[in-house]
Design a protein around this motif. Sequence first.
Motif, PDB file in Angstrom:
ATOM      1  N   ALA A  68       0.833  -1.206   0.000  1.00  0.00           N
ATOM      2  CA  ALA A  68       0.000   0.000   0.000  1.00  0.00           C
ATOM      3  C   ALA A  68       0.866   1.254   0.000  1.00  0.00           C
ATOM      4  O   ALA A  68       0.508   2.274   0.604  1.00  0.00           O
ATOM      5  CB  ALA A  68      -0.935  -0.016   1.215  1.00  0.00           C
ATOM      6  N   VAL A  69       1.992   1.184  -0.681  1.00  0.00           N
ATOM      7  CA  VAL A  69       2.888   2.329  -0.831  1.00  0.00           C
ATOM      8  C   VAL A  69       2.348   3.234  -1.939  1.00  0.00           C
ATOM      9  O   VAL A  69       1.403   2.869  -2.640  1.00  0.00           O
ATOM     10  CB  VAL A  69       4.315   1.854  -1.176  1.00  0.00           C
ATOM     11  CG1 VAL A  69       4.912   1.067  -0.027  1.00  0.00           C
ATOM     12  CG2 VAL A  69       4.312   1.000  -2.455  1.00  0.00           C
ATOM     13  N   CYS A  88       1.102 -11.757  -2.802  1.00  0.00           N
ATOM     14  CA  CYS A  88       1.062 -10.293  -2.782  1.00  0.00           C
ATOM     15  C   CYS A  88      -0.303  -9.735  -3.175  1.00  0.00           C
ATOM     16  O   CYS A  88      -0.897 -10.142  -4.182  1.00  0.00           O
ATOM     17  CB  CYS A  88       2.128  -9.779  -3.752  1.00  0.00           C
ATOM     18  SG  CYS A  88       2.539  -8.066  -3.574  1.00  0.00           S
ATOM     19  N   LEU A  89      -0.800  -8.809  -2.378  1.00  0.00           N
ATOM     20  CA  LEU A  89      -1.968  -7.991  -2.723  1.00  0.00           C
ATOM     21  C   LEU A  89      -1.455  -6.575  -2.928  1.00  0.00           C
ATOM     22  O   LEU A  89      -0.913  -5.966  -2.006  1.00  0.00           O
ATOM     23  CB  LEU A  89      -3.025  -8.025  -1.614  1.00  0.00           C
ATOM     24  CG  LEU A  89      -4.401  -7.413  -1.918  1.00  0.00           C
ATOM     25  CD1 LEU A  89      -5.435  -7.900  -0.901  1.00  0.00           C
ATOM     26  CD2 LEU A  89      -4.411  -5.888  -1.921  1.00  0.00           C
ATOM     27  N   VAL A  90      -1.606  -6.064  -4.150  1.00  0.00           N
ATOM     28  CA  VAL A  90      -1.120  -4.724  -4.488  1.00  0.00           C
ATOM     29  C   VAL A  90      -2.305  -3.779  -4.596  1.00  0.00           C
ATOM     30  O   VAL A  90      -3.274  -4.059  -5.316  1.00  0.00           O
ATOM     31  CB  VAL A  90      -0.357  -4.725  -5.830  1.00  0.00           C
ATOM     32  CG1 VAL A  90       0.224  -3.344  -6.122  1.00  0.00           C
ATOM     33  CG2 VAL A  90       0.738  -5.773  -5.820  1.00  0.00           C
ATOM     34  N   GLU A  91      -2.243  -2.658  -3.900  1.00  0.00           N
ATOM     35  CA  GLU A  91      -3.331  -1.697  -3.967  1.00  0.00           C
ATOM     36  C   GLU A  91      -3.494  -1.170  -5.394  1.00  0.00           C
ATOM     37  O   GLU A  91      -2.569  -1.231  -6.206  1.00  0.00           O
ATOM     38  CB  GLU A  91      -3.085  -0.534  -2.990  1.00  0.00           C
ATOM     39  CG  GLU A  91      -3.871  -0.637  -1.702  1.00  0.00           C
ATOM     40  CD  GLU A  91      -5.370  -0.818  -1.933  1.00  0.00           C
ATOM     41  OE1 GLU A  91      -5.893  -0.342  -2.961  1.00  0.00           O
ATOM     42  OE2 GLU A  91      -6.003  -1.463  -1.105  1.00  0.00           O
ATOM     43  N   GLN A 116      -2.997 -10.477  -6.205  1.00  0.00           N
ATOM     44  CA  GLN A 116      -4.313  -9.856  -6.184  1.00  0.00           C
ATOM     45  C   GLN A 116      -4.150  -8.337  -6.244  1.00  0.00           C
ATOM     46  O   GLN A 116      -3.164  -7.785  -5.768  1.00  0.00           O
ATOM     47  CB  GLN A 116      -5.065 -10.257  -4.911  1.00  0.00           C
ATOM     48  CG  GLN A 116      -6.523  -9.804  -4.853  1.00  0.00           C
ATOM     49  CD  GLN A 116      -7.295 -10.530  -3.764  1.00  0.00           C
ATOM     50  OE1 GLN A 116      -7.061 -11.712  -3.492  1.00  0.00           O
ATOM     51  NE2 GLN A 116      -8.229  -9.841  -3.132  1.00  0.00           N
ATOM     52  N   VAL A 117      -5.140  -7.668  -6.849  1.00  0.00           N
ATOM     53  CA  VAL A 117      -5.106  -6.211  -6.962  1.00  0.00           C
ATOM     54  C   VAL A 117      -6.267  -5.627  -6.162  1.00  0.00           C
ATOM     55  O   VAL A 117      -7.383  -6.141  -6.191  1.00  0.00           O
ATOM     56  CB  VAL A 117      -5.170  -5.764  -8.436  1.00  0.00           C
ATOM     57  CG1 VAL A 117      -5.103  -4.238  -8.542  1.00  0.00           C
ATOM     58  CG2 VAL A 117      -4.025  -6.392  -9.228  1.00  0.00           C
ATOM     59  N   MET A 289     -10.444 -13.243  -7.365  1.00  0.00           N
ATOM     60  CA  MET A 289     -11.493 -12.658  -8.191  1.00  0.00           C
ATOM     61  C   MET A 289     -10.941 -11.441  -8.941  1.00  0.00           C
ATOM     62  O   MET A 289     -11.312 -11.173 -10.078  1.00  0.00           O
ATOM     63  CB  MET A 289     -12.695 -12.246  -7.337  1.00  0.00           C
ATOM     64  CG  MET A 289     -13.834 -11.650  -8.133  1.00  0.00           C
ATOM     65  SD  MET A 289     -15.352 -11.493  -7.187  1.00  0.00           S
ATOM     66  CE  MET A 289     -14.914 -10.137  -6.095  1.00  0.00           C
ATOM     67  N   VAL A 290     -10.048 -10.704  -8.285  1.00  0.00           N
ATOM     68  CA  VAL A 290      -9.398  -9.559  -8.931  1.00  0.00           C
ATOM     69  C   VAL A 290      -7.898  -9.859  -8.977  1.00  0.00           C
ATOM     70  O   VAL A 290      -7.132  -9.421  -8.126  1.00  0.00           O
ATOM     71  CB  VAL A 290      -9.669  -8.247  -8.179  1.00  0.00           C
ATOM     72  CG1 VAL A 290      -9.207  -7.065  -9.034  1.00  0.00           C
ATOM     73  CG2 VAL A 290     -11.146  -8.098  -7.834  1.00  0.00           C
ATOM     74  N   ALA A 291      -7.501 -10.630  -9.969  1.00  0.00           N
ATOM     75  CA  ALA A 291      -6.112 -11.046 -10.116  1.00  0.00           C
ATOM     76  C   ALA A 291      -5.309  -9.968 -10.845  1.00  0.00           C
ATOM     77  O   ALA A 291      -5.841  -8.923 -11.240  1.00  0.00           O
ATOM     78  CB  ALA A 291      -6.046 -12.370 -10.863  1.00  0.00           C
ATOM     79  N   GLY A 292      -4.030 -10.254 -11.048  1.00  0.00           N
ATOM     80  CA  GLY A 292      -3.187  -9.303 -11.755  1.00  0.00           C
ATOM     81  C   GLY A 292      -3.721  -8.951 -13.130  1.00  0.00           C
ATOM     82  O   GLY A 292      -3.607  -7.811 -13.585  1.00  0.00           O
TER      83      GLY A 292
END
Length: 311
Positions: A68-69, A88-91, A116-117, A289-292
Amino acid sequence: MSIRTAVVGVGSLGQHHARILSQHPNSKLEFVVDADGKKAEKIAKANKTSCLIDFNDIIGKIDAVVVAVPTSLHYQVAKLILQNGVHCLVEKPFTLNVQEAEELIEIASAKNLVLQVGHVERFNPAVIAAAPFINNPKFIEVNRLGPYDPRTNQIGVVLDLMIHDLDILFYLVKDKVVSFEAHGAKILSDTEDIAKVRLKYANGCVADVSASRVTLEKYRKIRIFQPDSYVSIDYAEKNLKVYSKKTGKEKMTSLFDIDIKKPKLPSNEPLFYEIDNFLTNVIDGKKPMVAGEQGRDAVELAVNILKNMVF
């Protein structure tokens, strides 16, 4: 199952990721990381965990991380984390361009990692409840308006706010964009602060999307018009209404011929559902559900809009 987790970047959004991860039964929040040591220490203390100022120091000590940078650092941080075998979950927005997104997707795929995004509106209870009512939408109107936030001035309103709705439209329309018109204005910053886009999809659906960060109050609504009904979603209030003709009525003669459904929605915050989905995918080894790929598609459309925007 308890997953060792960390949050890199504990600003206005990251601190909420930390709060939820510290409370979730499938998470053991090991670290919060922020270049601002005082901020990291404060958030760590609030969530009864440890703090660090260098994200490199978490490698080998965690299983999954939320990034969350600031957006300009998403690619750099996520790449190192994925290369070291960490889920990894990227905002959102996922990255600043498609090339960076593709590289992160390839790394995650090669190492069999969950990527995940953070398109959190996918987990909004109103959006989830609306999905079964969506059937061949013809016209969609979206308004996402709010006050200016200096912390996001490195990107414009399209990547900051509108990208939420670009992702939701892919989810609802389920087809590709074939053309668009985009207009914007720079008012408070060097990037667009207000934008209006008309999208045309291959199946004939048209979507008008407005985003602004020069509005005093938050306003988050999407209206979906289709042959058999009208669906109204209030993202902020987590409210859903579905209007349709009553069964057996071929012609409208009065307002009493309209059937209005107001489904009761769960009260959990969308961010909880997003994190819960992330942890579940890590445990089960399933695709998010919300992948890269979904994050990349939203970035690609947003970048194309910006390239062709008329000021």
